[in-house]
Design an enzyme around this catalytic site. Structure first.
Site, PDB file in Angstrom:
ATOM      1  CG  ASP A   1      -2.063   0.957   1.128  1.00 44.08           C
ATOM      2  OD1 ASP A   1      -2.134   1.687   0.122  1.00 44.08           O
ATOM      3  OD2 ASP A   1      -2.889   0.995   2.056  1.00 44.08           O
TER       4      ASP A   1
ATOM      5  CG  ASN B   1      35.293 -37.733  -1.579  1.00 44.26           C
ATOM      6  OD1 ASN B   1      36.299 -37.351  -2.171  1.00 44.26           O
ATOM      7  ND2 ASN B   1      34.869 -37.182  -0.455  1.00 44.26           N
TER       8      ASN B   1
ATOM      9  CG  ASN C   1      33.154 -37.035   7.306  1.00 47.11           C
ATOM     10  OD1 ASN C   1      32.873 -36.386   6.310  1.00 47.11           O
ATOM     11  ND2 ASN C   1      32.248 -37.431   8.182  1.00 47.11           N
TER      12      ASN C   1
ATOM     13  CG  ASP D   1      31.524 -33.207   8.889  1.00 45.60           C
ATOM     14  OD1 ASP D   1      31.233 -32.890   7.718  1.00 45.60           O
ATOM     15  OD2 ASP D   1      31.306 -34.331   9.364  1.00 45.60           O
TER      16      ASP D   1
END
Length: 880
Positions: free
Chosen positions: A353, A690, A715, A719
């Site tokens: 508006d 991988n 890993n 991470d």
């Protein structure tokens, strides 16, 4: 459980039937209330007895609730199985490492879940819904009617049975209530019954037999419905879980609809899980058949499964949303639902508006004129009486009338008139009237509203202290005056009156708004907001198209837009839209930016068609008539001063009604999306690459290419490095465009980028095999250590390469937290082979010459990815 809910509903139906025909004095006595409200000591007593007015459990959850929720992750289940196998095979180092990974994943998720919940909780408190409650006031000696009792605003959850409340158009019914006094009251019960049309409610006593359904009692309003028209005073008889809605709480839940972002993340997660379920058994079989050690092959296969699963995905997403919400709150943009952040960033068209966004929303009464355009004190007096005595939907124009300093006889006007009744405002009639007794001699109806809607009720004209018929010539002159005032940017409101006989009685309805005498007009100006032009340009620079949807007439709409620098050639009006079918309107709304004289249903229709055209639509509104459009938009945006139903329909709340802060919120939404998609694309493409390396290495060599524990450590390092991404910098160019979730692009990205790392893995295998002689069981430690180090570098560097479409470190710098985290973890991984720990997990120090070879491989890898990135961007016109 179903039988229990049916019984609860049956019991409550009898209770409502009883309350509907109980006299008010008995209700007051039952809850310790009075016709003037409930004393504070009784309020506290009832609150202790009935509890807070909440259906769903909203009290702060204990820390262990979030800890338990953080453990419910399929990836953690895989890790625990792997830990159990390692323990059975007496691989204690592996057991410790895998358990450490579980604790790390759960610990980070727990911390961010807890922080996210607390953040969302604190933000919601800033925009909590209020209720108008009536409490005893010993100073209010002149009150003659319940509708005139003083009111206090309190948080909705603090309402208790026995409280007297006041509701008007736009308010939510905050509890189950019995109506004491109602005036032209229509309530929307669609959330309870599915019926879209409002139903009338009255304060009359219901006969004993009554209706069969709880929602059909005329003097009962239930929590969850909203006031569409009129106003009422009511007594609360049930709150929270004791209400009708609460009686079904066991079968209700606060489950939200999934956004495209949620669906996309789930698809990627399940894609990687499916790859894990296929590749891990394949790797297990290849190693078992070729090497003969099935237990070792099993452990290796499970390690591969862990390496392929995105354990940190929930952590990164939760952290991103929490950080985004905090950053947005500092810019006065409050997120009611954390998942709305991504929708805000994806918005490419904003419907708004003009009032409060393009203008100051600070109404000032400028003129009070008769039909000839001359100043008229009589017009100002009538406007004052209408605004002063109405108790319904009082707006900023009423406040401007009451605050006008040109009216010097306010006290005298109040003393001469006594309020008898009122006909509340609604969006169909677009006018409202009050009926006053003037000096005990006659009834005076004073009507105020939109030009066309009031003029259609007028048949006479006040002229030179006399009354003449309102013929076509006078109507044309009045219309010309209104148009001229509109063209100057002023809002025009017509004032008219009628003198009615005392014999009419004290009860009036819209049918009495007839044969009115036109007195004149009052004009208001809402000055254009100085920041509006700049804000619109900034939104357009961010590729967000701004469309103005207003109920005002086209002349004012065009004038205001032009004054803020918004180039408008033509304005499309509601009557024009009414004659268009959906196909024609779909084309029209793409071509035009300003729409005037719209009804609420027409606004909603425009939003629906924009979405059907493939646009991501944001709708900014704060009124009752905006609620349908707020609910239909991809992202509903309101302000903290909006009516209840508008705030509750919105996912984003602005603490200031200003497009500038909305633009800041959009940028934060895009940052949140960017840092989430970085993780998804980095992890998914790396894991996909991988796969080829693991299958090939398993088939080519007589030993495991990397020991299970080494895979887990690699890993784990990767991470941890990913957890810094929510703090990363985002390129300015990325913030200039809206970004929708595109599952096809993610799949394409994975297939294109993923295999590149495999190419250089095989190059590393060749170097280790030919140059370093790592081709048999005796030299497997050399091979495993060499590939571990190469994988460590490629997986760490890939974050820097993929996080931006530019050249990393030269054209785009990462956040210091990302850089430091990656650097520390890279150094840690590089040092492992030189430590006692490294020797115990099957590694040994590599000769210096290997690092020369590895540096060459890493350099070629970086150049290849950068080249592939350029080609991908040129081909598909996007990166993240």
């Amino acid at each position: 459980m179903k039988e229990k809910n049916v019984q609860q509903k049956h019991d409550y139906r009898k209770e409502i039937a009883n309350l509907a025909h109980t006299d008010l004095n008995s209700l007051y006595l039952r809850f310790g209330s009075t016709p003037q409200g409930m004393p504070e000591w009784q309020v506290e007593s009832n609150r202790a007895r009935y509890g807070l007015n909440t259906i769903f459990k909203k009290e702060r959850q204990p820390w262990y609730f979030f800890l338990f929720r953080s453990t419910r992750n399929p990836f953690n289940f895989v890790l625990l199985i792997l830990a159990l196998v390692a323990l059975v095979t007496r691989n204690y180092e592996g057991t410790v490492m895998i358990t450490a990974m579980v604790f790390l994943s759960v610990g980070i998720k727990f911390r961010e879940e807890l922080r996210s919940a607390r953040t969302e909780e604190s933000l919601k408190k800033l925009v909590s819904t209020k209720a108008l409650v009536i409490r005893p006031d010993t100073t209010a000696t002149s009150v003659t009617h319940v509708s005139e009792l003083p009111r206090t605003e309190i948080p909705l959850e603090e309402l208790v049975p026995g409280d007297l409340i006041y509701v008007s158009a736009g308010d939510m019914i905050p509890a189950d209530v019995r109506i004491i006094h109602a005036k032209t009251l229509f309530v929307n019960q669609s959330t309870l019954t599915g019926e879209s049309l409002p139903v009338e409610k009255q304060d009359s006593l219901t006969p004993h037999e009554g209706p069969q359904n709880e929602t059909d009692y005329e003097n009962i309003c239930l929590m969850g419905s909203t006031v569409a028209i009129g106003s009422a005073t009511a007594i609360v008889f049930a709150t929270g879980k004791n209400s009708y809605l609460g009686s079904m709480a066991d079968s209700l839940s606060e489950v939200r609809n999934q956004t495209s972002f949620d669906i996309g993340i789930n698809k990627v997660s399940w894609l990687l899980i499916r790859l894990m379920l296929v590749i891990s058994p394949l790797v297990f079989l290849i190693n078992g058949l070729m090497k003969g050690n099935w237990l070792e092959a099993l452990l290796f296969g499970l390690s591969v499964a862990v390496g392929l699963t995105p354990e940190m995905l929930p952590v990164v997403v939760t952290t991103n949303l929490a950080k985004g919400a905090i950053r947005m709150s500092k810019k006065k943009v409050i997120v009611r639902n954390l998942n709305s952040i991504q929708d805000l960033g994806a918005m490419d068209v904003l419907c708004t508006d003009k009032t409060g966004t393009l203008t100051e929303n600070r109404i000032v009464l400028i003129k009070h004129l008769d039909y000839q355009g001359k100043e008229s004190q009589n017009v100002l007096e009538l406007a004052f009486l209408n605004s002063f005595y109405q108790s319904g939907l009082r707006n900023s124009m009423d406040e401007a009338v009451l605050e006008n300093k040109e009216l010097i006889n306010k006290n005298e006007l109040e003393q001469k008139h006594i309020k008898l009744d009122e006909i509340p405002f609604d969006f169909e009639r677009r006018r409202m009237s009050v009926i006053l007794e003037k000096e005990h001699l006659t009834h005076l109806l004073v009507c105020k509203g939109a030009v066309d809607e009031v003029m259609e009720c007028c048949t006479q004209l006040s002229l030179n202290n006399g009354i003449v018929p309102l013929d076509e010539q006078y109507r044309l002159k009045i219309k010309k005056l209104a148009n001229a005032l509109n063209e100057d940017g002023m809002r025009v409101v017509v004032v008219a009156h009628a003198l009615l006989p005392v014999e009419h009685g004290n009860s009036y309805d819209p049918s009495d708004e007839k044969d009115l005498i036109f007195d004149g007009v009052v004009t208001f100006l809402d000055p254009p907001k100085q920041s509006a032009g700049k804000a619109i340009r900034e939104l357009q620079q961010n590729n967000i198209e701004v469309k103005v949807l207003t109920g005002d007439n086209e002349i004012i709409a065009k004038k205001v837009c032009q004054e803020v620098g918004y180039n408008v050639k033509e304005v499309i009006t509601g009557p024009q839209i009414a004659d268009m079918n959906d196909e024609l309107l779909s084309r029209t709304i793409q071509e035009y930016q300003v729409f005037a004289r719209l009804t609420p249903l027409q606004k909603e229709r425009i939003v629906k068609l924009l979405r059907k055209n493939g646009r991501t639509v944001g709708f900014l509104g704060d009124g009752i008539n905006d609620a349908p459009s707020l609910a239909q938009a991809d992202i509903g945006i309101s302000v903290d001063t909006a009516v209840d139903i508008a705030r509750e329909s919105a996912g984003i709340i602005l603490l200031e009604q200003d497009l500038t802060i909305l633009n800041a919120g959009v940028e934060e939404g895009r940052k949140t999306y960017a840092n989430t998609i970085k993780y998804i694309k980095c992890t998914a493409s790396s894991n996909f690459g991988n796969i080829f390396s693991l299958i090939g290495a398993s088939a080519l060599f007589p030993f495991l290419p990397m020991l299970p524990l080494q895979i887990l450590i690699l890993n784990l390092i990767y991470d941890i490095s990913q957890t810094a991404l929510p703090w990363d910098n985002v390129d300015e160019e990325f913030l200039r465009d809206p970004h929708k979730w595109d599952a096809s692009d993610i799949t394409r990205f994975i297939l294109f980028i993923g295999p590149i790392s495999s190419v250089f893995d095989y190059l590393t295998f060749f170097i280790l095999y030919k140059i370093f002689g790592a081709d048999n069981d005796a030299t497997q430690a050399t091979f495993q250590t060499g590939w571990f180090l190469e994988s460590l570098f490629t997986q760490t560097i890939i974050i820097q390469l993929l996080r931006t479409r530019k050249i990393p470190f030269i054209q785009s710098m990462p956040n210091k937290r990302v850089l430091i985290t990656s650097g520390v973890l890279l150094a840690t991984g590089l040092a492992i082979p030189f430590t006692w720990f490294g020797r115990n997990i099957g590694m040994h120090p590599m000769p210096a010459i290997y690092f020369v070879w590895m540096s060459g491989v890493i350099l070629m890898y970086c150049l290849s990815v950068q080249f592939a990135k350029r080609w991908y961007i040129n081909r598909f016109k996007k990166w993240l």
